[in-house]
Design an enzyme around this catalytic site. Structure first.
Site, short mmCIF file in Angstrom:
data_model
loop_
_atom_site.label_atom_id
_atom_site.label_comp_id
_atom_site.label_asym_id
_atom_site.label_seq_id
_atom_site.Cartn_x
_atom_site.Cartn_y
_atom_site.Cartn_z
N GLU A 1 -0.65 14.34 1.44
CA GLU A 1 -1.06 13.67 3.01
C GLU A 1 -1.31 14.53 3.71
OE1 GLU A 1 -1.15 9.80 5.46
OE2 GLU A 1 0.88 10.87 4.16
N LYS B 1 -8.40 7.07 3.88
CA LYS B 1 -7.65 6.41 3.51
C LYS B 1 -7.71 4.97 4.78
CE LYS B 1 -2.61 4.82 4.53
NZ LYS B 1 -1.29 5.58 5.56
N CYS C 1 -0.15 7.38 1.03
CA CYS C 1 0.95 7.35 1.59
C CYS C 1 1.28 5.65 0.93
CB CYS C 1 0.91 7.98 2.37
SG CYS C 1 2.44 7.28 3.44
#
Length: 540
Positions: free
Chosen positions: A299, A360, A411
C-alpha cells in the site's frame, strides 16, 4: 432454548452445575455461595474487572499468550454473577478499558486523546454486554448464552460507528492456538464463540467446585473446557491446492522515517520500492533468486499518483520492465474530483502498463477521511493533516496478476470479515494484503494486523501474501503458519512458491450466517432472561 425456573418450587430443587441461583444476592452466608469467590466491595470488583481485560490484552499480539483470553472471559463472568445491570455495565466497562487501553496504545503516535477516546468508545460496547450478562447468568445453560453474547458484542462494534473497528476480537487472540482451526468452519465469529465458551465453562466449573453436591458436574464442565481446544487441534485446515503454484516476490522497500511524517520526502517511498525491484531483477539475472511470476508492492508504495505524474510513471515503468512480470502496485491516486484521493492497487504490466485496479472499499474514519469535516475541523486542528478525504471503492479486489487470480484487501480491511470473504467468493486463488504500517512501526500494531492475516488464511483456506512498506511483510500458508517474514524497518524482498486454490472452506460457503445465528441466540437468551426476571419480580 434457555429456560429458568421461577416461583417457590425453584427453592426446593437442587443446584445444577453451571446453573445460577434465581437471586444472586441471596445465601451470602452459605459456605457454597458464589459470593465467596468475588472480591468484596465495588472497588476491588472493578479492579478485578480491569485485570480480566488485561488478561485478554496479553492474549493478543504482541504478547500472544493465547490461553489468557478464556481466563479473562472466565474472570469477568465470575464478577458479573449475581450483580445488578448497573454493576454489570461498570464491570464490562472496566474490562473493556483493561483490553483496549493497552491494545490501542499504538494510537499514542497520533495523540493520547485519540488513544483514550477510541479505547473508551470500544469499551462502551463491552459495558452494554456486561449490563445483560447477569441476566443470562440466571438461565440454565448460561455458559453457552454468555459465549454467544461475546459474538453479538463484537458484531456491533465491528460495524458501529462509521463502519466499526473489528480490532481486539477474541478470535484475533487465537490465530496460532488449538482454537484457530474453528475459523475454517465458522470464521472469526465461531473462534470468538469457542474462545468465550472455554472461559464460561471454566467459570461454571470453578463455581461447581464450591458446591459439594456438584463435584461431578464440575469435572464435566472442566473436561468440556479442555475438550474444545482438543477438538480444534485435530480439525482439518486449508483447502486442497489445485496442483498449480506460482512464484511470488513481495517487495518491502522501507520508508525514510516512521511516524506521522513518513511522506515528507516526495517520491522517496516510491524510489525505495523501485530500487528494491531493480535489485530483485538483477539477482534473478545473476541466478541468485528464483524468477517470480508476479511481484507485489505494498500500500502507498507509490506515494504520489503514477498515472498523472510523469516522473512517477517513468519510475514504475522502468522497474516493472526490468523485472519483466506484472507488478501489483500500491498507489495513491488523485480523485475522483479535486477533494478526494483514492487508495489503490494497480496491476502494472511490463508491456501494456497500468491495467486493472482495486480501490480500497473501507477507508479508515479519522485516518483516511473525516466524518463531519466542516464541523470537526473547527475544533480539532490536527484534522487538517488529512486535507482530502479518501474515496471508497465499490468493487471487491479481484484482480488478475500474471498467472494468478488474487484477492486484494488493503491494510485495515483484513480485519473485516465480509471484505475478505467477498474476494474469495469472487474467485481469488491467493489473498494479498497490501499495507503501510510505517506510522505505527515499533508499537505492536503491525503484529496485531499480522495475526488477522493468519486467521484469514485458515478461514479462507488460502495462502496470504502480506506486503508492507516497512514491515511486517510475510508469506502465510493456508494453515496459518508463516513461511517467510520480513522484520520491521528494513528493506527486504521475500520470494516464495505459493499454491493456487479454487475450493472454498465451510466458513466461506456459510458466509455471515454463523455470526448471525450466534448473535440471534444471544438476543433470544437476553429476551428470555429479561422476561423471566420480570416474572420473578412480580411473584415476590
Amino acid at each position: 432454548m434457555p429456560s429458568t425456573v421461577t416461583g417457590p418450587a425453584a427453592a426446593t430443587r437442587p443446584a445444577r452445575a453451571g446453573a445460577a441461583p434465581e437471586d444472586g444476592h441471596r445465601n451470602v452466608s452459605s459456605p457454597t455461595s458464589f459470593s465467596r469467590l468475588q472480591p468484596n466491595g465495588p472497588g476491588p470488583r472493578l479492579a478485578a474487572a480491569v485485570l480480566s481485560g488485561a488478561l485478554v490484552a496479553l492474549a493478543l499480539p504482541p504478547y500472544d499468550v493465547a490461553v489468557l483470553a478464556p481466563c479473562g472471559v472466565a474472570l469477568l463472568t465470575v464478577l458479573c454473577r449475581g450483580r445488578s445491570a448497573r454493576m454489570g455495565a461498570l464491570l464490562g466497562l472496566a474490562h473493556g478499558l483493561g483490553v483496549f487501553v493497552p491494545v490501542f496504545s499504538w494510537l499514542t503516535v497520533v495523540g493520547p486523546d485519540a488513544w483514550l477516546a477510541l479505547a473508551v468508545l470500544e469499551a462502551l460496547f463491552v459495558a452494554a454486554a456486561g449490563a445483560v450478562t447477569p441476566v443470562l447468568l440466571r438461565l440454565r445453560g448460561w455458559p453457552v448464552w454468555v459465549a454467544c453474547l461475546w459474538v453479538l458484542e463484537e458484531a456491533l462494534r465491528d460495524r458501529l460507528p462509521f463502519g466499526g473497528l473489528p480490532w481486539a476480537r477474541l478470535a484475533f487472540a487465537e490465530t496460532a492456538s488449538p482454537l484457530t482451526p474453528y475459523a475454517a468452519i465458522g470464521g472469526a465469529p465461531l473462534v470468538t464463540m469457542v474462545t468465550a465458551l472455554c472461559g464460561t465453562l471454566l467459570a461454571a466449573g470453578l463455581l461447581a467446585l464450591r458446591q459439594q453436591s456438584s463435584r461431578r458436574g464440575a469435572a464435566v464442565l472442566l473436561g468440556l473446557t479442555l475438550l474444545l481446544p482438543a477438538l480444534g487441534a485435530v480439525l482439518p485446515v486449508g483447502v486442497v491446492a489445485s496442483g498449480r503454484s506460482v512464484t511470488v516476490a513481495l517487495v518491502q522497500g522501507n520508508v525514510p522515517r516512521i511516524g506521522l511524517q513518513i511522506e515528507t520526502a516526495p517520491e522517496q517511498v516510491l524510489r525505495n520500492h523501485v530500487a528494491a525491484t531493480h535489485r530483485l531483477a538483477a539477482a534473478v539475472r545473476a541466478g541468485r533468486r528464483a524468477a517470480p511470476d508476479l511481484v507485489i508492492w505494498p500500500e502507498n508504495a507509490s506515494d504520489i499518483d503514477p498515472l498523472t505524474t510523469p516522473s512517477a510513471r517513468a519510475l514504475v515503468d522502468g522497474a516493472v520492465r526490468d523485472v519483466g512480470v506484472p507488478v501489483l502496485v500500491g498507489a495513491l491516486l488523485d480523485g475522483p474530483g479535486p477533494d478526494h484521493v483514492s487508495n489503490a492497487g494497480i496491476v502494472w504490466d511490463p508491456v501494456t502498463g497500468p491495467g486493472e485496479r482495486y480501490v480500497k472499499r473501507h477507508p479508515v474514519p479519522f485516518g483516511e477521511y473525516i466524518p463531519f469535516r466542516a464541523q470537526l475541523t473547527k475544533v480539532i486542528s490536527r484534522l487538517d493533516q488529512i486535507p482530502r478525504d479518501f474515496a471508497a471503492g465499490t468493487r471487491p479486489g479481484n484482480l488478475t496478476v500474471g498467472p494468478a487470480r488474487v484477492g486484494d484487501v488493503i491494510c485495515f480491511e483484513v480485519a473485516y470479515d465480509g471484505l475478505v470473504r467477498d474476494v474469495v467468493r469472487g474467485g481469488a486463488q491467493v489473498l494479498v494484503v497490501q499495507t503501510n504500517n510505517a506510522t505505527y512501526n515499533g508499537t505492536g500494531q503491525p503484529a496485531q494486523q499480522m495475526a488477522m492475516s493468519r486467521l484469514r488464511a485458515v478461514e479462507a483456506g488460502r495462502d496470504v501474501l502480506v506486503t508492507a512498506t516497512s514491515g511486517i511483510s510475510a508469506v502465510v500458508r493456508a494453515d496459518g503458519s508463516v513461511a517467510r517474514q520480513a522484520p520491521e524497518r528494513v528493506a527486504r524482498t521475500l520470494v516464495a512458491r505459493v499454491g493456487l486454490r479454487d475450493g472454498q472452506t465451510l466458513a466461506t460457503r456459510l458466509g455471515p450466517w454463523p455470526e448471525r445465528g450466534l448473535a440471534l441466540v444471544a438476543l433470544l437468551a437476553i429476551a428470555i432472561g429479561l422476561r423471566s426476571g420480570r416474572r420473578a419480580g412480580g411473584a415476590r
